[in-house]
Motif scaffolding. Structure first.
Motif, PDB file in Angstrom:
ATOM      1  N   LEU A 159       0.827  -1.205   0.000  1.00 35.65           N
ATOM      2  CA  LEU A 159       0.000   0.000   0.000  1.00 35.65           C
ATOM      3  C   LEU A 159       0.861   1.254   0.000  1.00 35.65           C
ATOM      4  O   LEU A 159       0.616   2.194  -0.766  1.00 35.65           O
ATOM      5  N   LEU A 160       1.883   1.288   0.813  1.00 35.11           N
ATOM      6  CA  LEU A 160       2.761   2.457   0.856  1.00 35.11           C
ATOM      7  C   LEU A 160       3.562   2.594  -0.436  1.00 35.11           C
ATOM      8  O   LEU A 160       3.756   3.702  -0.940  1.00 35.11           O
ATOM      9  N   PRO A 184       1.370   8.645   3.435  1.00 34.62           N
ATOM     10  CA  PRO A 184       1.622   8.832   4.866  1.00 34.62           C
ATOM     11  C   PRO A 184       2.940   8.151   5.259  1.00 34.62           C
ATOM     12  O   PRO A 184       3.446   7.297   4.520  1.00 34.62           O
ATOM     13  N   PRO A 185       3.497   8.510   6.402  1.00 28.30           N
ATOM     14  CA  PRO A 185       4.767   7.897   6.805  1.00 28.30           C
ATOM     15  C   PRO A 185       4.640   6.423   7.170  1.00 28.30           C
ATOM     16  O   PRO A 185       5.597   5.668   7.055  1.00 28.30           O
ATOM     17  N   ASP A 186       3.472   6.007   7.643  1.00 29.79           N
ATOM     18  CA  ASP A 186       3.247   4.597   7.957  1.00 29.79           C
ATOM     19  C   ASP A 186       1.761   4.303   7.855  1.00 29.79           C
ATOM     20  O   ASP A 186       0.950   5.205   7.624  1.00 29.79           O
ATOM     21  N   LEU A 187       1.411   3.050   8.024  1.00 24.08           N
ATOM     22  CA  LEU A 187       0.030   2.620   7.886  1.00 24.08           C
ATOM     23  C   LEU A 187      -0.221   1.505   8.877  1.00 24.08           C
ATOM     24  O   LEU A 187       0.565   0.563   8.960  1.00 24.08           O
ATOM     25  N   ARG A 188      -1.288   1.628   9.621  1.00 23.69           N
ATOM     26  CA  ARG A 188      -1.686   0.587  10.571  1.00 23.69           C
ATOM     27  C   ARG A 188      -3.108   0.166  10.266  1.00 23.69           C
ATOM     28  O   ARG A 188      -3.924   0.978   9.837  1.00 23.69           O
ATOM     29  N   PHE A 189      -3.388  -1.101  10.499  1.00 29.68           N
ATOM     30  CA  PHE A 189      -4.703  -1.656  10.207  1.00 29.68           C
ATOM     31  C   PHE A 189      -5.511  -1.831  11.481  1.00 29.68           C
ATOM     32  O   PHE A 189      -4.951  -2.084  12.536  1.00 29.68           O
ATOM     33  N   ASP A 190      -6.812  -1.734  11.339  1.00 29.61           N
ATOM     34  CA  ASP A 190      -7.724  -2.023  12.436  1.00 29.61           C
ATOM     35  C   ASP A 190      -7.921  -3.529  12.453  1.00 29.61           C
ATOM     36  O   ASP A 190      -8.458  -4.109  11.504  1.00 29.61           O
TER      37      ASP A 190
END
Length: 144
Positions: A64-65, A74-80
């Motif tokens: 994705l990044l 974005p600088p990072d990505l976190r998932f729910d």
């Protein structure tokens, strides 16, 4: 797409022969898995959109990044960890072919959160960066 900042769930591993989460009638390894693993590149904005949806489904933050335009990434990505993606409907598109440098893909993504169904609507904008399709941003929703 919905996400909470307090969790980092593990990536979901799919069998290479499992149906691709993007909804195409192909095995994951022959469809979006090839893009996620870098064995192929998206040739259209819609193909990139489908592969990005599948990346959310399997929690592939690196892909994705990597496919996010550098101007909006974005600088990072976190998932729910509570969200399970269950389907994708492509509602329309403009441009986004091998002959274009920009395109949009309108879609509805379905999910479950704690067993409750939901959906996310978006009209995504894509552009070419170094010759490859990249997700730019979501177009604002039109109001009546």
């Amino acid at each position: 797409m919905p996400r909470r900042q307090n969790r980092r769930p593990a990536a979901t591993r799919l069998s290479p022969t499992a149906p691709c989460p993007c909804g195409r009638p192909a095995a994951y390894d022959d469809c979006c898995g090839a893009l996620h693993q870098g064995r192929a590149a998206a040739t259209t904005a819609e193909q990139l959109m489908r592969s990005r949806y599948a990346a959310f489904a399997v929690r592939d933050a690196a892909y994705l990044l990597r496919t996010w335009h550098s101007g909006t990434r974005p600088p990072d990505l976190r998932f729910d960890g509570d969200v399970r993606w269950t389907g994708l409907d492509i509602l329309g598109s403009t441009g986004g072919t091998a002959f274009h440098t920009e395109g949009t893909v309108e879609f509805r993504a379905r999910f479950l959160v704690d067993g409750q169904p939901g959906d996310q609507y978006e009209n995504s904008r894509f552009g070419r960066e170094d010759g490859a399709w990249a997700y730019v941003d979501a177009l604002p929703e039109r109001t009546a």
